[in-house]
Design a protein around this motif. Structure first.
Motif, PDB file in Angstrom:
ATOM      1  N   GLY A  17       0.811  -1.219   0.000  1.00  0.00           N
ATOM      2  CA  GLY A  17       0.000   0.000   0.000  1.00  0.00           C
ATOM      3  C   GLY A  17       0.840   1.262   0.000  1.00  0.00           C
ATOM      4  N   SER A  18       0.175   2.421   0.120  1.00  0.00           N
ATOM      5  CA  SER A  18       0.845   3.725   0.106  1.00  0.00           C
ATOM      6  C   SER A  18       1.800   3.852   1.291  1.00  0.00           C
ATOM      7  CB  SER A  18      -0.201   4.841   0.164  1.00  0.00           C
ATOM      8  OG  SER A  18       0.409   6.088   0.372  1.00  0.00           O
ATOM      9  N   ILE A  19       3.030   4.241   1.007  1.00  0.00           N
ATOM     10  CA  ILE A  19       4.042   4.327   2.057  1.00  0.00           C
ATOM     11  C   ILE A  19       3.753   5.481   3.000  1.00  0.00           C
ATOM     12  CG2 ILE A  19       6.479   4.785   2.510  1.00  0.00           C
ATOM     13  CD1 ILE A  19       7.130   3.229  -0.042  1.00  0.00           C
ATOM     14  N   TRP A  20       3.592   6.680   2.447  1.00  0.00           N
ATOM     15  CA  TRP A  20       3.431   7.841   3.323  1.00  0.00           C
ATOM     16  C   TRP A  20       2.137   7.764   4.123  1.00  0.00           C
ATOM     17  CZ3 TRP A  20      -0.556  11.376   3.077  1.00  0.00           C
ATOM     18  CH2 TRP A  20      -1.325  11.400   1.898  1.00  0.00           C
ATOM     19  N   LYS A  21       1.083   7.197   3.530  1.00  0.00           N
ATOM     20  CA  LYS A  21      -0.164   7.032   4.279  1.00  0.00           C
ATOM     21  C   LYS A  21       0.011   6.032   5.417  1.00  0.00           C
ATOM     22  CE  LYS A  21      -3.499   8.260   0.654  1.00  0.00           C
ATOM     23  NZ  LYS A  21      -4.612   7.760  -0.210  1.00  0.00           N
ATOM     24  N   SER A  22       0.741   4.947   5.151  1.00  0.00           N
ATOM     25  CA  SER A  22       0.995   3.955   6.198  1.00  0.00           C
ATOM     26  C   SER A  22       1.756   4.567   7.357  1.00  0.00           C
ATOM     27  CB  SER A  22       1.792   2.769   5.627  1.00  0.00           C
ATOM     28  OG  SER A  22       1.050   2.062   4.675  1.00  0.00           O
ATOM     29  N   ILE A  23       2.790   5.367   7.037  1.00  0.00           N
ATOM     30  CA  ILE A  23       3.615   5.979   8.078  1.00  0.00           C
ATOM     31  C   ILE A  23       2.808   6.989   8.884  1.00  0.00           C
ATOM     32  CG2 ILE A  23       5.600   7.488   8.478  1.00  0.00           C
ATOM     33  CD1 ILE A  23       6.955   6.065   6.099  1.00  0.00           C
ATOM     34  N   LEU A  24       2.040   7.825   8.181  1.00  0.00           N
ATOM     35  CA  LEU A  24       1.242   8.830   8.893  1.00  0.00           C
ATOM     36  C   LEU A  24       0.134   8.186   9.718  1.00  0.00           C
ATOM     37  CD1 LEU A  24       0.897  11.748   6.313  1.00  0.00           C
ATOM     38  CD2 LEU A  24       2.329  11.646   8.353  1.00  0.00           C
ATOM     39  N   LEU A  25      -0.534   7.171   9.156  1.00  0.00           N
ATOM     40  CA  LEU A  25      -1.598   6.486   9.886  1.00  0.00           C
ATOM     41  C   LEU A  25      -1.059   5.865  11.166  1.00  0.00           C
ATOM     42  CD1 LEU A  25      -4.568   5.502   9.905  1.00  0.00           C
ATOM     43  CD2 LEU A  25      -3.789   3.461   8.680  1.00  0.00           C
ATOM     44  N   PHE A  26       0.146   5.320  11.062  1.00  0.00           N
ATOM     45  CA  PHE A  26       0.761   4.697  12.227  1.00  0.00           C
ATOM     46  C   PHE A  26       1.288   5.734  13.213  1.00  0.00           C
ATOM     47  CE2 PHE A  26       4.022   2.423  14.601  1.00  0.00           C
ATOM     48  CZ  PHE A  26       3.437   1.187  14.812  1.00  0.00           C
ATOM     49  N   SER A  27       1.796   6.867  12.700  1.00  0.00           N
ATOM     50  CA  SER A  27       2.467   7.837  13.571  1.00  0.00           C
ATOM     51  C   SER A  27       1.494   8.732  14.333  1.00  0.00           C
ATOM     52  CB  SER A  27       3.433   8.712  12.762  1.00  0.00           C
ATOM     53  OG  SER A  27       2.746   9.491  11.813  1.00  0.00           O
ATOM     54  N   VAL A  28       0.287   8.983  13.793  1.00  0.00           N
ATOM     55  CA  VAL A  28      -0.648   9.895  14.470  1.00  0.00           C
ATOM     56  C   VAL A  28      -0.990   9.436  15.890  1.00  0.00           C
ATOM     57  CG1 VAL A  28      -3.004  10.789  14.452  1.00  0.00           C
ATOM     58  CG2 VAL A  28      -1.600  10.953  12.400  1.00  0.00           C
TER      59      VAL A  28
END
Length: 447
Positions: A17-28
């Motif tokens: 899946g989308s890398i930046w979305k995965s990172i942001l979804l996890f980091s929030v």
């Protein structure tokens, strides 16, 4: 819904899946959790500073460096355990995941007991070694000894939260930390403002709130229907897994201890300028702690992303994810720098009365110097996480030694000149930037 589908809802895998979305979804949720953790740590300072004055604030602040010096190794082991659990989850190895989880909690219990005894025993010695002034030494010793009376709960919670974060279930650790933070604030007000217990009340409130987060996180791990479910009867150290966790966590543990030794030496330098500088440093450092927490959340998300993809063998995805992580961190840093410059003085007044002009002036200088170079610590945190996740944790230790060695050396040299305490503040970002350059050059070479 099948068992597999149910587990996927509880475990966030970032191998597609989308890398930046995965990172942001996890980091929030991690950002929220780390901000709550910092609020949890800062509540004592805010309430102590407002109800007990700048000397008591200096006492609580000066005890922070030796506390984290002693618990640094356990924090590193928790990071190592999280990496191991992430890798087994990424590889979908249920058996090894279960062994890793139970071994991690056993290690946490053992380390927590050792720290309880050791921390109480050496509190006064460490504080005297750090040049703590006589007017704050008594309160600092009281706070530190009482804090270590409940450190077992903190160590176990940190390990449990690491397991939850490794599984992508960071919302739970945020929720439990929120409960602990609210408990800490309420008890601080009751014990300090209501019962007039002084700094002892602040320490006891912290211990009770740590117990709350520990119990809630363990309760969830015992009930969750997933590979990382905990059964208390199975919590024991597996020799092979203990070796792997410590082998991965040891460099991080050493790194954490080096960081906290550096902070203790830095605190010693600040202490030599008296209680005003100590209070200003304590308040400003608590404010900057929120900013560190936000940057570290992005790092934790990126480390889990890299660990899972490393376990799955997705090397090209790791390269792309690392680049996108640096872009996210840089944009975030620019916003933070602007906010720090604009609101440094009002933020300081949260901790001390506006009449404490000398304390406020000292803290504002610290905030603005560090804020101007905030991008440096964001970059350094990402480098730490990247090297840990790809099993080159020794490189993160090298970067730590470079950053902190320069910081301590320059702090002593510059503070001895006409710069005074401002020289200490200037030494910190210089260390960040030189370590960043080293880490980026090595990354380019290895890629």
């Amino acid at each position: 819904m099948t068992d597999t589908a149910q587990q996927q809802k509880k475990t966030l895998l970032m191998t597609e899946g989308s890398i930046w979305k995965s990172i942001l979804l996890f980091s929030v949720p991690l950002i929220l959790g780390n901000l709550l953790q910092q609020l949890y740590n800062t509540a004592d300072s805010i309430i102590v500073g407002n109800f007990l004055g700048s000397n008591a604030l200096a006492a609580v602040g000066s005890s922070g460096s030796p506390i984290y010096l002693l618990i640094g190794f356990s924090q590193g082991v928790a990071v190592g355990a999280g990496v191991v659990v992430s890798q087994y989850l990424g590889a979908k190895d249920k058996k090894e995941t279960r062994i890793a989880v139970h071994t991690s909690l056993a290690i946490a219990a053992i380390l927590g007991l050792i720290l309880t005894v050791g921390g109480i025993a050496v509190s006064r010695t460490l504080l005297v070694w750090m040049n703590t002034p006589d007017e704050v030494l008594g309160d600092a010793v009281t706070y530190m000894k009482l804090y270590f009376g409940g450190v077992l709960f903190s160590v176990i919670y940190n390990m449990a939260a690491g397991i939850l974060n490794a599984a992508g279930n960071s919302r739970r650790s945020v929720l439990y930390l929120a409960c602990a933070s609210i408990t800490n604030i309420i008890l601080d007000l009751v014990f300090i403002a209501g019962l007039k217990m002084g700094v002892a009340g602040a320490a006891i409130a912290t211990d009770i709130s740590q117990l709350v987060s520990c119990v809630l996180s363990l309760r969830f791990l015992m009930k969750v229907d997933a590979d990382y479910k905990v059964e208390l009867s199975s919590v024991r150290p597996d020799k092979r897994m203990t070796s792997r966790i410590i082998r991965i966590g040891l460099p991080t543990g050493i790194q954490s201890m080096v960081i906290n030794l550096s902070n203790a030496l830095l605190q010693s330098s600040v202490n030599s300028f008296g209680s005003v500088a100590m209070a200003g440093y304590t308040a400003a450092n608590n404010i900057f702690g929120f900013l560190y927490a936000a940057a570290n959340s992005i790092t934790q998300a990126c480390m889990s992303f890299t660990s899972q993809n490393y376990g799955a063998g997705n090397k090209e995805r790791i390269r792309r994810g690392t680049k996108e992580s640096f872009a996210i961190s840089t944009a975030f840093s620019l916003v933070i720098s602007a906010l720090v410059f604009a609101f440094a003085a009002p933020l300081m007044q949260i901790f001390v009365s506006s009449a404490e002009t000398a304390v406020i002036a000292s803290g504002v200088r610290y905030l603005r110097i560090e804020g101007a170079f905030y991008f440096g610590i964001g970059c350094l945190f990402l480098l730490y996480g990247y090297y840990r996740a790809i099993k080159r944790a020794e490189m993160s230790v090298v970067l730590t030694v470079i950053s902190l060695g320069i910081r301590v050396l320059l702090a002593y040299v510059l503070s001895a000149t006409f710069l005074g305490e401002t020289g200490i503040w200037m030494a910190i970002p210089i260390g960040w930037i030189l370590a960043d350059l080293t880490g980026l050059l090595y990354m380019r070479k290895t890629w």
